[in-house]
Design a protein around this motif. Structure first.
Motif, short mmCIF file in Angstrom:
data_model
loop_
_atom_site.label_atom_id
_atom_site.label_comp_id
_atom_site.label_asym_id
_atom_site.label_seq_id
_atom_site.Cartn_x
_atom_site.Cartn_y
_atom_site.Cartn_z
N GLU A 36 0.84 -1.19 0.00
CA GLU A 36 0.00 0.00 0.00
C GLU A 36 0.87 1.24 0.00
OE1 GLU A 36 -3.64 2.10 2.51
OE2 GLU A 36 -2.70 0.29 3.29
N ASP A 37 0.58 2.15 -0.92
CA ASP A 37 1.28 3.44 -0.95
C ASP A 37 0.81 4.23 0.26
OD1 ASP A 37 1.51 6.35 -1.48
OD2 ASP A 37 2.41 5.65 -3.37
N GLU A 38 1.75 4.59 1.13
CA GLU A 38 1.41 5.28 2.37
C GLU A 38 0.77 6.64 2.13
OE1 GLU A 38 4.79 5.42 4.96
OE2 GLU A 38 5.05 3.25 4.92
N ASP A 39 1.12 7.29 1.03
CA ASP A 39 0.59 8.62 0.75
C ASP A 39 -0.80 8.57 0.10
OD1 ASP A 39 2.90 9.87 1.77
OD2 ASP A 39 3.91 9.64 -0.16
N SER A 40 -0.94 7.74 -0.92
CA SER A 40 -2.20 7.72 -1.68
C SER A 40 -3.19 6.66 -1.20
CB SER A 40 -1.90 7.48 -3.16
OG SER A 40 -1.43 6.15 -3.36
N GLU A 42 -3.16 3.74 -2.35
CA GLU A 42 -3.32 2.83 -3.48
C GLU A 42 -2.70 1.47 -3.15
OE1 GLU A 42 -2.43 2.63 -8.30
OE2 GLU A 42 -1.71 4.35 -7.13
N GLU A 137 8.78 -5.20 -3.52
CA GLU A 137 8.68 -4.11 -4.49
C GLU A 137 9.21 -4.50 -5.88
OE1 GLU A 137 10.07 -0.31 -3.11
OE2 GLU A 137 8.88 -0.46 -1.28
#
Length: 145
Positions: A36-40, A42, A137
């Protein structure tokens, strides 16, 4: 046969355990590790699967103990389904939740589990076990639903 199509007449929350479990097509996409993208927020799927998955059958080898053995493993039936928009577009639970029909290759329609592999929907042709990789990743994939 129409009386046997419980998935067309019942909501997910109304299904028996047996009915619920039979909806799983055995693709094992939900068992792929996700990032999971921590910022978005997503969610990104990887080609890396939990070590409990049998890559030939795409089934969990310790299904009844999976949430104990792998605390991150989510039991979908124990949660509000609306939270799981991250499920692949081909997932029966997501399809039914969105008011869509099951695809022709789904075992409840086709009558055979092999139809999932034949349709190219299962992870068996590309997944690798998490114990075989170093960095998740490096294994991010995109669905071509």
């Amino acid at each position: 046969m129409a009386h046997m199509k419980f998935w067309e007449t019942k909501k997910l929350s109304e299904m028996s355990t047996t009915e619920w479990e039979s909806l799983c097509d055995g693709c094992a996409k939900c068992c792929l590790n996700k990032l999971e993208d921590e910022d978005s927020g997503e969610i990104f799927f990887t080609s890396v699967v939990c070590d409990l998955i049998d890559l030939d059958t795409c089934r969990c080898t310790h299904y009844s103990e999976r949430t104990t053995l792998v605390p991150e493993c989510i039991d979908l039936k124990q949660h509000d389904f609306a939270e799981y928009t991250w499920l692949p577009a081909t997932c029966a639970y997501r399809l039914l939740s969105d008011g869509k029909p099951l695809p022709n290759w789904h075992p409840l329609i086709s009558g055979t589990q092999e139809s999932v592999k034949d349709a190219g929907v299962s992870i068996s042709s590309f997944a690798m076990k998490e114990s075989q990789i170093d960095d998740l990743e490096d294994h991010i994939i995109e669905w071509l639903d």
